[in-house]
Design a protein around this motif. Structure first.
Motif, PDB file in Angstrom:
ATOM      1  N   THR A 163      72.461  77.741  83.309  1.00  0.00           N
ATOM      2  CA  THR A 163      71.744  78.209  82.132  1.00  0.00           C
ATOM      3  C   THR A 163      72.467  79.453  81.616  1.00  0.00           C
ATOM      4  O   THR A 163      73.107  80.173  82.381  1.00  0.00           O
ATOM      5  CB  THR A 163      70.269  78.535  82.431  1.00  0.00           C
ATOM      6  OG1 THR A 163      70.199  79.478  83.521  1.00  0.00           O
ATOM      7  CG2 THR A 163      69.493  77.292  82.803  1.00  0.00           C
ATOM      8  N   ALA A 164      72.346  79.703  80.320  1.00  0.00           N
ATOM      9  CA  ALA A 164      73.051  80.830  79.717  1.00  0.00           C
ATOM     10  C   ALA A 164      72.184  81.480  78.652  1.00  0.00           C
ATOM     11  O   ALA A 164      71.603  80.790  77.805  1.00  0.00           O
ATOM     12  CB  ALA A 164      74.374  80.367  79.095  1.00  0.00           C
ATOM     13  N   HIS A 165      72.094  82.801  78.704  1.00  0.00           N
ATOM     14  CA  HIS A 165      71.411  83.570  77.660  1.00  0.00           C
ATOM     15  C   HIS A 165      72.481  84.310  76.875  1.00  0.00           C
ATOM     16  O   HIS A 165      73.094  85.262  77.368  1.00  0.00           O
ATOM     17  CB  HIS A 165      70.422  84.565  78.270  1.00  0.00           C
ATOM     18  CG  HIS A 165      69.860  85.519  77.245  1.00  0.00           C
ATOM     19  ND1 HIS A 165      69.678  86.857  77.504  1.00  0.00           N
ATOM     20  CD2 HIS A 165      69.453  85.316  75.958  1.00  0.00           C
ATOM     21  CE1 HIS A 165      69.188  87.450  76.428  1.00  0.00           C
ATOM     22  NE2 HIS A 165      69.039  86.537  75.482  1.00  0.00           N
ATOM     23  N   ILE A 166      72.699  83.876  75.633  1.00  0.00           N
ATOM     24  CA  ILE A 166      73.749  84.434  74.788  1.00  0.00           C
ATOM     25  C   ILE A 166      73.084  85.342  73.759  1.00  0.00           C
ATOM     26  O   ILE A 166      72.498  84.872  72.782  1.00  0.00           O
ATOM     27  CB  ILE A 166      74.559  83.324  74.089  1.00  0.00           C
ATOM     28  CG1 ILE A 166      75.097  82.335  75.141  1.00  0.00           C
ATOM     29  CG2 ILE A 166      75.693  83.929  73.276  1.00  0.00           C
ATOM     30  CD1 ILE A 166      75.825  81.155  74.538  1.00  0.00           C
ATOM     31  N   ARG A 167      73.165  86.636  74.000  1.00  0.00           N
ATOM     32  CA  ARG A 167      72.494  87.571  73.096  1.00  0.00           C
ATOM     33  C   ARG A 167      73.424  87.896  71.936  1.00  0.00           C
ATOM     34  O   ARG A 167      74.198  88.858  71.969  1.00  0.00           O
ATOM     35  CB  ARG A 167      72.106  88.848  73.835  1.00  0.00           C
ATOM     36  CG  ARG A 167      71.311  89.777  72.951  1.00  0.00           C
ATOM     37  CD  ARG A 167      70.688  90.917  73.707  1.00  0.00           C
ATOM     38  NE  ARG A 167      69.776  91.652  72.830  1.00  0.00           N
ATOM     39  CZ  ARG A 167      69.008  92.657  73.233  1.00  0.00           C
ATOM     40  NH1 ARG A 167      69.019  93.027  74.485  1.00  0.00           N
ATOM     41  NH2 ARG A 167      68.223  93.278  72.376  1.00  0.00           N
ATOM     42  N   ALA A 168      73.362  87.071  70.900  1.00  0.00           N
ATOM     43  CA  ALA A 168      74.270  87.228  69.764  1.00  0.00           C
ATOM     44  C   ALA A 168      73.725  88.181  68.713  1.00  0.00           C
ATOM     45  O   ALA A 168      74.452  88.645  67.844  1.00  0.00           O
ATOM     46  CB  ALA A 168      74.532  85.861  69.131  1.00  0.00           C
ATOM     47  N   LEU A 224      62.831  78.492  80.942  1.00  0.00           N
ATOM     48  CA  LEU A 224      63.854  77.460  81.114  1.00  0.00           C
ATOM     49  C   LEU A 224      65.143  78.052  81.676  1.00  0.00           C
ATOM     50  O   LEU A 224      65.826  77.417  82.488  1.00  0.00           O
ATOM     51  CB  LEU A 224      64.113  76.757  79.783  1.00  0.00           C
ATOM     52  CG  LEU A 224      62.962  75.877  79.286  1.00  0.00           C
ATOM     53  CD1 LEU A 224      63.175  75.459  77.834  1.00  0.00           C
ATOM     54  CD2 LEU A 224      62.785  74.647  80.168  1.00  0.00           C
ATOM     55  N   LEU A 225      65.485  79.271  81.295  1.00  0.00           N
ATOM     56  CA  LEU A 225      66.652  79.935  81.874  1.00  0.00           C
ATOM     57  C   LEU A 225      66.485  80.116  83.384  1.00  0.00           C
ATOM     58  O   LEU A 225      67.458  80.050  84.142  1.00  0.00           O
ATOM     59  CB  LEU A 225      66.869  81.298  81.211  1.00  0.00           C
ATOM     60  CG  LEU A 225      67.362  81.288  79.760  1.00  0.00           C
ATOM     61  CD1 LEU A 225      67.297  82.692  79.174  1.00  0.00           C
ATOM     62  CD2 LEU A 225      68.780  80.735  79.671  1.00  0.00           C
ATOM     63  N   ALA A 226      65.256  80.334  83.817  1.00  0.00           N
ATOM     64  CA  ALA A 226      64.997  80.523  85.254  1.00  0.00           C
ATOM     65  C   ALA A 226      65.200  79.242  86.048  1.00  0.00           C
ATOM     66  O   ALA A 226      65.252  79.285  87.284  1.00  0.00           O
ATOM     67  CB  ALA A 226      63.572  81.044  85.456  1.00  0.00           C
ATOM     68  N   ARG A 227      65.322  78.095  85.382  1.00  0.00           N
ATOM     69  CA  ARG A 227      65.511  76.829  86.077  1.00  0.00           C
ATOM     70  C   ARG A 227      66.979  76.560  86.417  1.00  0.00           C
ATOM     71  O   ARG A 227      67.302  75.528  86.992  1.00  0.00           O
ATOM     72  CB  ARG A 227      64.984  75.670  85.234  1.00  0.00           C
ATOM     73  CG  ARG A 227      63.470  75.698  85.028  1.00  0.00           C
ATOM     74  CD  ARG A 227      62.995  74.479  84.248  1.00  0.00           C
ATOM     75  NE  ARG A 227      61.550  74.481  84.076  1.00  0.00           N
ATOM     76  CZ  ARG A 227      60.855  73.493  83.509  1.00  0.00           C
ATOM     77  NH1 ARG A 227      61.497  72.437  83.045  1.00  0.00           N
ATOM     78  NH2 ARG A 227      59.538  73.562  83.402  1.00  0.00           N
ATOM     79  N   GLY A 228      67.871  77.459  86.058  1.00  0.00           N
ATOM     80  CA  GLY A 228      69.288  77.236  86.322  1.00  0.00           C
ATOM     81  C   GLY A 228      69.665  77.548  87.761  1.00  0.00           C
ATOM     82  O   GLY A 228      69.219  78.541  88.329  1.00  0.00           O
ATOM     83  N   GLN A 229      70.501  76.698  88.338  1.00  0.00           N
ATOM     84  CA  GLN A 229      71.056  77.016  89.654  1.00  0.00           C
ATOM     85  C   GLN A 229      72.001  78.208  89.541  1.00  0.00           C
ATOM     86  O   GLN A 229      72.084  79.039  90.434  1.00  0.00           O
ATOM     87  CB  GLN A 229      71.794  75.798  90.216  1.00  0.00           C
ATOM     88  CG  GLN A 229      72.358  76.011  91.609  1.00  0.00           C
ATOM     89  CD  GLN A 229      73.013  74.742  92.133  1.00  0.00           C
ATOM     90  OE1 GLN A 229      72.889  73.666  91.559  1.00  0.00           O
ATOM     91  NE2 GLN A 229      73.723  74.870  93.235  1.00  0.00           N
ATOM     92  N   HIS A 230      72.719  78.276  88.403  1.00  0.00           N
ATOM     93  CA  HIS A 230      73.613  79.391  88.134  1.00  0.00           C
ATOM     94  C   HIS A 230      73.292  79.911  86.743  1.00  0.00           C
ATOM     95  O   HIS A 230      73.132  79.131  85.802  1.00  0.00           O
ATOM     96  CB  HIS A 230      75.079  78.935  88.219  1.00  0.00           C
ATOM     97  CG  HIS A 230      76.052  80.057  88.039  1.00  0.00           C
ATOM     98  ND1 HIS A 230      76.191  81.071  88.952  1.00  0.00           N
ATOM     99  CD2 HIS A 230      76.928  80.338  87.028  1.00  0.00           C
ATOM    100  CE1 HIS A 230      77.122  81.920  88.529  1.00  0.00           C
ATOM    101  NE2 HIS A 230      77.574  81.504  87.360  1.00  0.00           N
ATOM    102  N   PHE A 231      73.208  81.237  86.589  1.00  0.00           N
ATOM    103  CA  PHE A 231      72.749  81.840  85.347  1.00  0.00           C
ATOM    104  C   PHE A 231      73.847  82.740  84.786  1.00  0.00           C
ATOM    105  O   PHE A 231      74.322  83.658  85.466  1.00  0.00           O
ATOM    106  CB  PHE A 231      71.474  82.649  85.616  1.00  0.00           C
ATOM    107  CG  PHE A 231      70.897  83.361  84.417  1.00  0.00           C
ATOM    108  CD1 PHE A 231      70.938  82.802  83.157  1.00  0.00           C
ATOM    109  CD2 PHE A 231      70.283  84.593  84.574  1.00  0.00           C
ATOM    110  CE1 PHE A 231      70.394  83.446  82.058  1.00  0.00           C
ATOM    111  CE2 PHE A 231      69.732  85.259  83.489  1.00  0.00           C
ATOM    112  CZ  PHE A 231      69.794  84.684  82.231  1.00  0.00           C
TER     113      PHE A 231
END
Length: 544
Positions: A411-416, A509-516
């Motif tokens: 999962t990725a949080h892209i703060r644009a 949903l971001l918390a569901r990532g194996q890798h963040f």
């Protein structure tokens, strides 16, 4: 596992508690359940089928065993259940006839009580739940490492959540607990000490799952079993758990005590921590954006638990957050204002002068008002994860995340948003010092799509992306040559009600990532990672 037919199996386990079962059973059979399984765990005398209602849906299972063991009893009931969904009720829980109409099972979710949200006297509804049989089988059911009373339900819920399931609350008033003394709970001495011991065992032992050594049962007749000896946690782990339980109960002031003395003090209920002031309150006003507010809320809940105070939440709707707390979470309410001149006041907000919050010192004789957008500066306010994990999303949020996979490879949080400067009312630089303003601008510049694109290239498995700008998704998909999971509807820079609800769904949903892959200096990324239970993290500008 063989696919079970649609329907609901209600299971309970009873050891010498027939008086409660007689009161509860008629209320269960008044619901549209497909079967009711009663596991009679070595009651003396045995429960007779003739003593129970003559309803063909009722199945009585007799177990010959030494000593009550809740996880073993309920795991047997789970194995014998014939229908796709399971409702677990202890025999001191009654149900309203309409209970199933307002507690409807849904794929990817389970429904539970919650002692933190229960009305006074109904905290023991915490152990009641409805879940899919397949989801329970995937985690191995109840944790059979546990000894005696307590923590079996919270541990089960934690493991279900780790599978990516969503937790919902049982509808108020649909179930009710029949009051009785702690002596009937099978907890010798202090129930709190037993709970803390099992909590420690859950931390010390390997996570209980479908491959764990569940207890065997031998059939000696129709609906009649003997229980094989169960496999207990190794002695040294049980001894460690007993010691940890005592210190957890007694608090930091007990750390100088040897283990035996700590156990004696815990059994006597001799609290060595500062006296609890249950009549004193903390009024916590959370500030800034969603990530800041949830982080501050969890910190305040930690402080309230550590100091024995009641927490009252103040959640203003403003340019930072246009959603009320009830739009996001079940079981929480908030005040709109606070005006009590007698309370001690702690303003932990940062202003242009760059003042950092001083340590919070609570006056034992006064309520406290705290205003903050960050973790509170107090030793008791640092335990965030348990309180974040206990949050229950509002139905609107749960509906947004329901269609998505329970687990993503990445999962990725892209703060644009706002990389080139302050463009939104919520970005008013008068709220921060010049140093913090420069720091935030620096980290936003390091959290742009190009940096994430390089980190995402070559990654296998499913990818979920959340961003302040929905416009980046299509170019990313084109550059990577593959579709990306994302939640449609995000709008860059907007923080009205709809967008904050959307943002909370993104966070879960971001918390569901194996890798963040996280954005730096972002409370949103921080809380998404804290909400996860088993997740590695890399931060843009630091790790990639």
């Amino acid at each position: 596992m063989t696919m079970l037919p649609p329907g609901l199996s209600l299971i309970t386990a009873c050891g010498n508690r027939l008086v409660f079962l007689h009161r509860a059973l008629p209320t269960w059979l008044a619901m549209a359940v497909d079967e009711v399984i009663v596991v009679d765990w070595a009651s003396a005398p045995p429960i007779r089928r003739a003593d129970l209602p003559a309803d063909p849906r009722l199945r009585l299972i007799r177990v010959e065993a030494e000593g009550w063991h809740l996880p073993s009893a309920y795991n047997l009931g789970l194995r014998l259940a014939r229908f796709r969904n399971v409702m677990k009720l202890d025999c001191d829980i009654t149900a309203a006839p309409w209970a199933l109409a307002v507690n409807v099972p849904a794929p990817g979710a389970f429904i539970t009580g919650n002692w933190r949200r229960a009305p006074q006297g109904q905290q023991h509804l915490n152990g009641s739940f409805i879940a899919a049989q397949a989801d329970l089988a995937a985690i191995g059911g109840f944790n059979e490492w546990f000894e005696g009373y307590g923590w079996d339900d919270d541990d089960l819920y934690t493991r279900l959540l780790a599978q990516g399931l969503t937790r919902r609350l049982i509808a108020p008033g649909s179930l009710s607990h029949l009051p009785h003394s702690d002596a009937l709970r099978g907890a010798d001495g202090s129930p709190s000490l037993h709970i803390q011991m099992n909590r420690a065992l859950a931390d010390l032992m390997p996570v209980w799952d479908a491959n764990s050594p569940s207890r065997h049962f031998h059939a000696i007749g129709p609906g009649h079993f003997t229980a094989a000896p169960r496999i207990r946690a190794p002695l040294h782990f049980r001894q460690m758990a007993r010691s940890l339980a005592s210190y957890r109960m007694l608090g930091p002031a007990s750390l100088h005590l040897p283990p035996a003395a700590a156990r004696r003090a815990a059994k006597r209920g001799q609290m060595l921590q500062p006296a609890l002031h249950l009549d004193r309150r903390i009024f916590l006003e959370v500030q800034h954006g969603l990530g800041n507010r949830l982080r501050t809320l969890a910190s305040g809940q930690s402080l309230a638990a550590a100091t024995g105070r009641h927490l009252h939440l103040i959640w203003p709707t403003d340019a930072h957050c246009g959603a009320a707390v009830t739009d996001l979470l079940q079981g929480l309410t908030a005040l709109t204002t606070f005006d009590d001149p007698s309370a001690s006041r702690h303003d932990a907000m940062e202003g242009p002068a760059g003042n950092r919050p001083h340590p919070i010192r609570l006056d034992p004789n006064r309520d406290a008002y705290i205003r903050s957008a960050d973790v509170l500066n107090h030793p008791g306010a640092q335990d965030l994860r348990p309180h974040l994990h206990a949050l229950i999303p509002a139905p609107e949020v749960s509906a947004l995340i329901a269609p998505f996979a329970r687990r993503f490879a990445t999962t990725a949080h892209i703060r644009a948003e706002g990389a080139s400067g302050w463009s939104q009312p919520s970005d008013d630089p008068r709220q921060w010092s010049a140093t913090s303003t420069a720091t935030l601008t620096h980290w936003r510049a390091l959290s742009q799509p190009a940096r994430f694109l390089a980190a995402l290239r070559g990654r296998r498995g499913s990818i979920f992306v959340a961003s302040d700008s929905a416009a980046i998704i299509a170019p990313l998909e084109q550059a990577l040559g593959r579709p990306l999971a994302h939640l449609p509807g995000g709008q860059s820079g907007h923080r009205d009600r709809a967008q904050v609800v959307h943002a909370f769904a993104d966070m879960l949903l971001l918390a569901r990532g194996q890798h963040f892959l996280a954005s730096g200096w972002s409370a949103f990324s921080d809380v998404a990672h804290l909400l996860a239970r088993d997740q590695s993290r890399a931060v843009a500008g630091m790790d990639f």
